[in-house]
Enzyme design. Structure first.
Site, PDB file in Angstrom:
ATOM      1  N   ALA A 142     -25.554  56.730  27.966  1.00  0.00           N
ATOM      2  CA  ALA A 142     -24.672  57.881  27.720  1.00  0.00           C
ATOM      3  C   ALA A 142     -23.524  57.517  26.784  1.00  0.00           C
ATOM      4  O   ALA A 142     -22.650  58.342  26.514  1.00  0.00           O
ATOM      5  CB  ALA A 142     -24.129  58.409  29.048  1.00  0.00           C
TER       6      ALA A 142
ATOM      7  N   GLY B  82     -21.572  55.589  23.250  1.00  0.00           N
ATOM      8  CA  GLY B  82     -21.521  55.839  21.806  1.00  0.00           C
ATOM      9  C   GLY B  82     -22.766  55.340  21.094  1.00  0.00           C
ATOM     10  O   GLY B  82     -23.260  55.988  20.166  1.00  0.00           O
TER      11      GLY B  82
ATOM     12  N   ASP C  15     -27.287  55.107  32.945  1.00  0.00           N
ATOM     13  CA  ASP C  15     -25.858  54.827  32.756  1.00  0.00           C
ATOM     14  C   ASP C  15     -25.209  55.013  34.120  1.00  0.00           C
ATOM     15  O   ASP C  15     -25.846  55.498  35.070  1.00  0.00           O
ATOM     16  CB  ASP C  15     -25.239  55.785  31.706  1.00  0.00           C
ATOM     17  CG  ASP C  15     -24.002  55.189  31.028  1.00  0.00           C
ATOM     18  OD1 ASP C  15     -23.047  54.809  31.748  1.00  0.00           O
ATOM     19  OD2 ASP C  15     -23.981  55.104  29.791  1.00  0.00           O
TER      20      ASP C  15
ATOM     21  N   SER D 192     -24.748  44.377  24.065  1.00  0.00           N
ATOM     22  CA  SER D 192     -23.371  44.291  24.583  1.00  0.00           C
ATOM     23  C   SER D 192     -22.676  43.028  24.098  1.00  0.00           C
ATOM     24  O   SER D 192     -23.233  41.930  24.159  1.00  0.00           O
ATOM     25  CB  SER D 192     -23.383  44.298  26.112  1.00  0.00           C
ATOM     26  OG  SER D 192     -24.164  45.355  26.595  1.00  0.00           O
TER      27      SER D 192
ATOM     28  N   ASP E 110     -26.075  43.088  11.519  1.00  0.00           N
ATOM     29  CA  ASP E 110     -25.592  42.170  10.480  1.00  0.00           C
ATOM     30  C   ASP E 110     -26.541  42.185   9.283  1.00  0.00           C
ATOM     31  O   ASP E 110     -26.117  42.141   8.124  1.00  0.00           O
ATOM     32  CB  ASP E 110     -25.470  40.747  11.047  1.00  0.00           C
ATOM     33  CG  ASP E 110     -24.541  40.707  12.245  1.00  0.00           C
ATOM     34  OD1 ASP E 110     -23.476  41.335  12.170  1.00  0.00           O
ATOM     35  OD2 ASP E 110     -24.892  40.074  13.260  1.00  0.00           O
TER      36      ASP E 110
ATOM     37  N   HIS F  38     -23.253  36.379  16.370  1.00  0.00           N
ATOM     38  CA  HIS F  38     -22.788  37.736  16.063  1.00  0.00           C
ATOM     39  C   HIS F  38     -21.293  37.875  16.358  1.00  0.00           C
ATOM     40  O   HIS F  38     -20.894  38.586  17.274  1.00  0.00           O
ATOM     41  CB  HIS F  38     -23.601  38.780  16.845  1.00  0.00           C
ATOM     42  CG  HIS F  38     -23.116  40.180  16.578  1.00  0.00           C
ATOM     43  ND1 HIS F  38     -23.256  40.795  15.351  1.00  0.00           N
ATOM     44  CD2 HIS F  38     -22.443  41.062  17.352  1.00  0.00           C
ATOM     45  CE1 HIS F  38     -22.707  41.999  15.395  1.00  0.00           C
ATOM     46  NE2 HIS F  38     -22.196  42.185  16.600  1.00  0.00           N
TER      47      HIS F  38
ATOM     48  N   MET G 166     -25.228  51.033  14.556  1.00  0.00           N
ATOM     49  CA  MET G 166     -25.786  50.144  15.593  1.00  0.00           C
ATOM     50  C   MET G 166     -27.018  50.763  16.240  1.00  0.00           C
ATOM     51  O   MET G 166     -27.992  50.066  16.534  1.00  0.00           O
ATOM     52  CB  MET G 166     -24.729  49.823  16.651  1.00  0.00           C
ATOM     53  CG  MET G 166     -25.222  48.896  17.740  1.00  0.00           C
ATOM     54  SD  MET G 166     -25.773  47.301  17.070  1.00  0.00           S
ATOM     55  CE  MET G 166     -27.448  47.221  17.662  1.00  0.00           C
TER      56      MET G 166
HETATM   57  N1  LIG Z   1     -24.711  43.752  18.910  1.00  0.00           N
HETATM   58  C1  LIG Z   1     -24.087  44.524  18.050  1.00  0.00           C
HETATM   59  O1  LIG Z   1     -24.298  44.403  16.837  1.00  0.00           O
HETATM   60  C2  LIG Z   1     -23.149  45.583  18.510  1.00  0.00           C
HETATM   61  C3  LIG Z   1     -22.772  46.613  17.621  1.00  0.00           C
HETATM   62  C4  LIG Z   1     -21.911  47.602  18.077  1.00  0.00           C
HETATM   63  C5  LIG Z   1     -21.438  47.580  19.388  1.00  0.00           C
HETATM   64  N2  LIG Z   1     -21.819  46.577  20.220  1.00  0.00           N
HETATM   65  C6  LIG Z   1     -21.361  46.523  21.610  1.00  0.00           C
HETATM   66  O2  LIG Z   1     -22.091  47.496  22.381  1.00  0.00           O
HETATM   67  C7  LIG Z   1     -21.335  47.829  23.540  1.00  0.00           C
HETATM   68  C8  LIG Z   1     -21.310  49.340  23.738  1.00  0.00           C
HETATM   69  O3  LIG Z   1     -20.631  49.979  22.691  1.00  0.00           O
HETATM   70  P1  LIG Z   1     -20.450  51.571  22.693  1.00  0.00           P
HETATM   71  O4  LIG Z   1     -19.719  51.920  21.456  1.00  0.00           O
HETATM   72  O5  LIG Z   1     -21.733  52.249  22.986  1.00  0.00           O
HETATM   73  O6  LIG Z   1     -19.482  51.758  23.948  1.00  0.00           O
HETATM   74  P2  LIG Z   1     -19.245  53.082  24.843  1.00  0.00           P
HETATM   75  O7  LIG Z   1     -18.048  52.834  25.668  1.00  0.00           O
HETATM   76  O8  LIG Z   1     -19.271  54.281  23.970  1.00  0.00           O
HETATM   77  O9  LIG Z   1     -20.547  53.133  25.756  1.00  0.00           O
HETATM   78  C9  LIG Z   1     -20.813  52.161  26.698  1.00  0.00           C
HETATM   79  C10 LIG Z   1     -21.566  52.800  27.824  1.00  0.00           C
HETATM   80  O10 LIG Z   1     -21.838  51.785  28.789  1.00  0.00           O
HETATM   81  C11 LIG Z   1     -21.753  52.396  30.051  1.00  0.00           C
HETATM   82  N3  LIG Z   1     -21.624  51.412  31.115  1.00  0.00           N
HETATM   83  C12 LIG Z   1     -20.526  50.729  31.523  1.00  0.00           C
HETATM   84  N4  LIG Z   1     -20.826  49.955  32.583  1.00  0.00           N
HETATM   85  C13 LIG Z   1     -22.143  50.125  32.820  1.00  0.00           C
HETATM   86  C14 LIG Z   1     -23.049  49.619  33.772  1.00  0.00           C
HETATM   87  N5  LIG Z   1     -22.666  48.740  34.702  1.00  0.00           N
HETATM   88  N6  LIG Z   1     -24.319  50.025  33.727  1.00  0.00           N
HETATM   89  C15 LIG Z   1     -24.734  50.905  32.783  1.00  0.00           C
HETATM   90  N7  LIG Z   1     -23.925  51.430  31.872  1.00  0.00           N
HETATM   91  C16 LIG Z   1     -22.640  51.058  31.894  1.00  0.00           C
HETATM   92  C17 LIG Z   1     -20.565  53.348  29.942  1.00  0.00           C
HETATM   93  O11 LIG Z   1     -20.583  54.312  30.975  1.00  0.00           O
HETATM   94  C18 LIG Z   1     -20.781  53.910  28.556  1.00  0.00           C
HETATM   95  O12 LIG Z   1     -21.537  55.092  28.594  1.00  0.00           O
HETATM   96  C19 LIG Z   1     -19.955  47.194  23.315  1.00  0.00           C
HETATM   97  O13 LIG Z   1     -19.869  46.009  24.049  1.00  0.00           O
HETATM   98  C20 LIG Z   1     -19.927  46.900  21.836  1.00  0.00           C
HETATM   99  O14 LIG Z   1     -19.042  45.866  21.514  1.00  0.00           O
HETATM  100  C21 LIG Z   1     -22.661  45.590  19.803  1.00  0.00           C
HETATM  101  O1  LIG Z   2     -17.497  44.860  15.840  1.00  0.00           O
HETATM  102  C1  LIG Z   2     -17.745  45.188  17.000  1.00  0.00           C
HETATM  103  O2  LIG Z   2     -16.942  45.012  17.926  1.00  0.00           O
HETATM  104  C2  LIG Z   2     -19.035  45.872  17.308  1.00  0.00           C
HETATM  105  C3  LIG Z   2     -20.234  45.182  16.752  1.00  0.00           C
HETATM  106  O3  LIG Z   2     -20.355  43.868  17.170  1.00  0.00           O
HETATM  107  C4  LIG Z   2     -20.336  45.305  15.258  1.00  0.00           C
HETATM  108  O4  LIG Z   2     -20.663  44.309  14.600  1.00  0.00           O
HETATM  109  O5  LIG Z   2     -20.124  46.404  14.726  1.00  0.00           O
END
Ligand SMILES: NC(=O)c1ccc[n+]([C@@H]2O[C@H](COP(=O)([O-])OP(=O)(O)OC[C@H]3O[C@@H](n4cnc5c(N)ncnc54)[C@H](O)[C@@H]3O)[C@@H](O)[C@H]2O)c1
Ligand SMILES: O=C(O)C[C@H](O)C(=O)O
Length: 349
Positions: A44, A46, A68, A152, A184, A211, A263
């Site tokens: 649910a 972003g 979620d 995550s 990346d 990363h 992403m």
């Molecule tokens: N690997 C990558 O390249 C990359 C890129 C962008 C973001 N991210 C990471 O992805 C993660 C999520 O980003 P986002 O923008 O979607 O955040 P967000 O806050 O919009 O969404 C995160 C979701 O996780 C849910 N959540 C929290 N605890 C939970 C649990 N125990 N079980 C299930 N769901 C749970 C929340 O309810 C929320 O809906 C962040 O840690 C961010 O840093 C990684």
């Molecule tokens: O930069 C962040 O915190 C989110 C993610 O890892 C990204 O590369 O966009």
């Protein structure tokens, strides 16, 4: 790759142009593709929502499980109306996690908090480490054979946490655990195409290391199509922009989170590659942060060949320029510390 996804999404929509049904679930099937269940944990959020949309469009998915802690029924109802193959179910709350995971072939984890301006990815550790640990404990119990795509952050630590959880549960298979670093690669391709003035759809750039910040090491010396007109300073600027790509988005969003749409696109590409590998499609190669012996570090991102059991082969780095060689040596201490931090957390908590 982008064109391929759009083409397959389009093909799925054409194939499924059947009369609409009043049901919440769709029962379109494809004769040729095997049944594949994909679960998204954090569906649910972003990233989770657009990723759910893209996986619903993927004709390789027969069952899409959206989990979620809250708000998944609405996302699931919405996405389920799209007339493509995957049957969609939404699960909310820990008591439904087992059901969400059971039978999954691929589990994608974008659950956890994102950065705000001024934060590093490591600043997310205190909250996200616990979330990842509990989700991986459930994966070990309910779908121990699934391929796990860890999104995550901080990925450099959350992936080692997952590995430790699976080791403790006796289910660890290094071939099935992936840190998603595809964004990346997506960024490196986009930025390179802009500077080198080559068609972006034809560009390939391996990105290795990890990363976060300087641990992200794009290998522009191996970029194709080759460009002879890039000066050393331009390669340095491209490298820095790729390393800071996440921060660029965090700052532009000014407190409203980090990259979500790009992403979701990157996550969908990587999950699609995993599914193709599982289905026996040959020569599926993507960069990913995996258990590795490419360097002395236990986990490292490099090109990986995907197959019916997950990782088929971790590919080497290939020839590096002097600049890339220096970058490789500089990133090792930070990456090592992040890996050790994850391992320590998993074994202490
Ligand atoms: N690997 C990558 O390249 C990359 C890129 C962008 C973001 N991210 C990471 O992805 C993660 C999520 O980003 P986002 O923008 O979607 O955040 P967000 O806050 O919009 O969404 C995160 C979701 O996780 C849910 N959540 C929290 N605890 C939970 C649990 N125990 N079980 C299930 N769901 C749970 C929340 O309810 C929320 O809906 C962040 O840690 C961010 O840093 C990684
Ligand atoms: O930069 C962040 O915190 C989110 C993610 O890892 C990204 O590369 O966009």
């Amino acid at each position: 790759m982008k064109t391929a996804i759009l083409r397959s999404a389009g093909a799925a929509l054409r194939r499924n142009a059947a009369p609409s049904r009043p049901s919440h679930r769709s029962h379109y099937s494809t004769a040729s593709e095997p049944e594949r269940k994909v679960a998204i944990l954090g569906a649910a959020g972003g990233i989770g929502q657009p990723l759910a949309l893209l996986m619903k469009l993927n004709p390789l998915v027969s069952s899409l499980s959206l989990y979620d802690i809250a708000n998944t029924p609405g996302v699931a109802a919405d996405v389920s109306h799209i007339n493509s193959r995957a049957q969609v179910e939404g699960y909310a709350g820990e008591e439904q996690l087992g059901k969400a995971l059971e039978g999954s072939d691929v589990v994608i984890i974008p659950a956890g908090v994102p950065r705000k301006p001024g934060m590093t990815r490591d600043d997310l550790f205190n909250i996200n480490a616990g979330i990842v640990k509990s989700l991986c404990t459930a994966i070990a119990k309910y779908c121990p054979s699934a391929l796990v795509n860890m999104i995550s952050n901080p990925v450099n630590s959350t992936l080692p946490i997952a590995a430790e959880v699976f080791k403790k549960a006796g289910t660890y298979d290094e071939k099935k655990l992936f840190g998603v670093t595809t964004l990346d690669v997506v960024r490196a391709k986009t930025f390179y195409a802009g500077k080198a003035e080559v068609p972006v759809a034809e560009v390939n750039v391996p990105v290795v290391g990890g990363h976060a910040g300087i641990t992200i090491l794009p290998l522009f010396s191996q970029a194709t199509p080759k460009s002879n007109n890039l000066a050393d300073e331009e390669i340095k600027a491209l490298t820095k922009r790729t390393q800071d790509g996440g921060t660029e988005v965090v700052e532009a969003k000014a407190g409203k989170g980090s990259a979500t749409l790009s992403m979701a696109y990157a996550g969908a590409i990587f999950a699609d590659a995993c599914l193709k590998g599982l289905n026996g499609v040959p020569d599926i190669v993507e960069c990913s942060f995996v258990q590795s012996s490419v360097t002395e570090l236990p986990f490292f991102a490099s090109k990986v060949r995907l197959g019916k059991n997950g990782v088929e082969e971790v590919l080497g780095l290939g020839p590096l320029s002097d600049y890339e060689q220096q970058g490789l040596e500089s990133l090792k201490p930070e990456l090592k510390a992040s890996i050790e931090k994850g391992i320590k957390f998993a074994n202490q908590n």
